[in-house]
Design an enzyme around this catalytic site. Structure first.
Site: not given
Length: 210
Positions: A82-85, A91
């Site tokens: 679920a994490n984005h840069p 993002t």
């Protein structure tokens, strides 16, 4: 009387809304202990698709669920996918959609938090949300719709958004003994013989059974 088979699909006679997770989970990155179950009136066999979110093989994080865990309908395990840069101006996950020239999506850029670990004898309430990399200790209770973003100690009760510890279930010395006894690791016959002590919170009887 022996315990039921932990691979039984519908262990409650006449009710198909509950399943032992070992009967419905077949995923190389999800580990499930004996007798842990999921209850969902829409069909508990859809646990992975409905409850384990953003769990991508290329990330490699694991969901580890201990023994005798009770999970209510629509609980959500948010995995590291679920994490984005967040190190750049955008993002947006350009890499995942094949944009040419997008930099590689590496674990350090995503801020991955590791495996999600649910201890033994944990109760997770309806629509609770467990964020990536959280460890929930043995015997903890996670209230309905609680959002858990930090580790939870053994035998704590957590409610609210953000999740907060509202109390400990037992005194510290009792918790220490329970963690040492680890009744959930006993063989089925020993557990069956001592269900009165386990369900009745009789620490003296449990101590004598070891």
């Amino acid at each position: 009387m022996p315990l039921p088979d932990p691979r039984t699909l519908h262990p409650i006679p006449g009710w198909k809304g509950t399943a032992f997770l070992k009967a419905v989970v077949d995923h190389p990155l999800i580990e499930v202990g004996d007798y842990s179950y999921y209850d969902d009136s829409r069909g508990p066999e859809h646990f992975v698709g409905r409850c384990v979110r953003y769990h991508f093989d290329f990330i490699g994080d694991r969901l580890i669920i201990g023994k005798f865990v009770a999970i209510a309908q629509a609980a959500q395990f948010i995995m590291n996918g679920a994490n984005h840069p967040m190190s750049g101006f955008s993002t947006y996950p350009f890499q995942m959609f094949g944009f040419e020239g997008a930099p590689e999506m590496t674990p350090d850029k995503l801020g991955l938090r590791g495996d999600t670990v649910i201890g033994n004898d944990v109760w997770i309430g309806r629509e609770a949300v467990i964020m990536p990399g959280v460890t929930i200790g043995d015997g903890a209770i996670i209230g309905t719709r609680a959002q858990v973003s930090r580790d939870v100690p053994a035998y704590a009760v957590v409610v609210g958004n953000p999740g907060q510890i509202v109390k400990m279930r037992f005194p510290a010395e009792t918790i220490a003994e329970l963690l040492a006894i680890r009744w959930w690791d006993w063989d089925a016959e020993t557990i069956s013989r001592n269900l009165g002590a386990i369900a009745g919170a009789n620490i003296d009887a449990l101590r004598a059974a070891v």
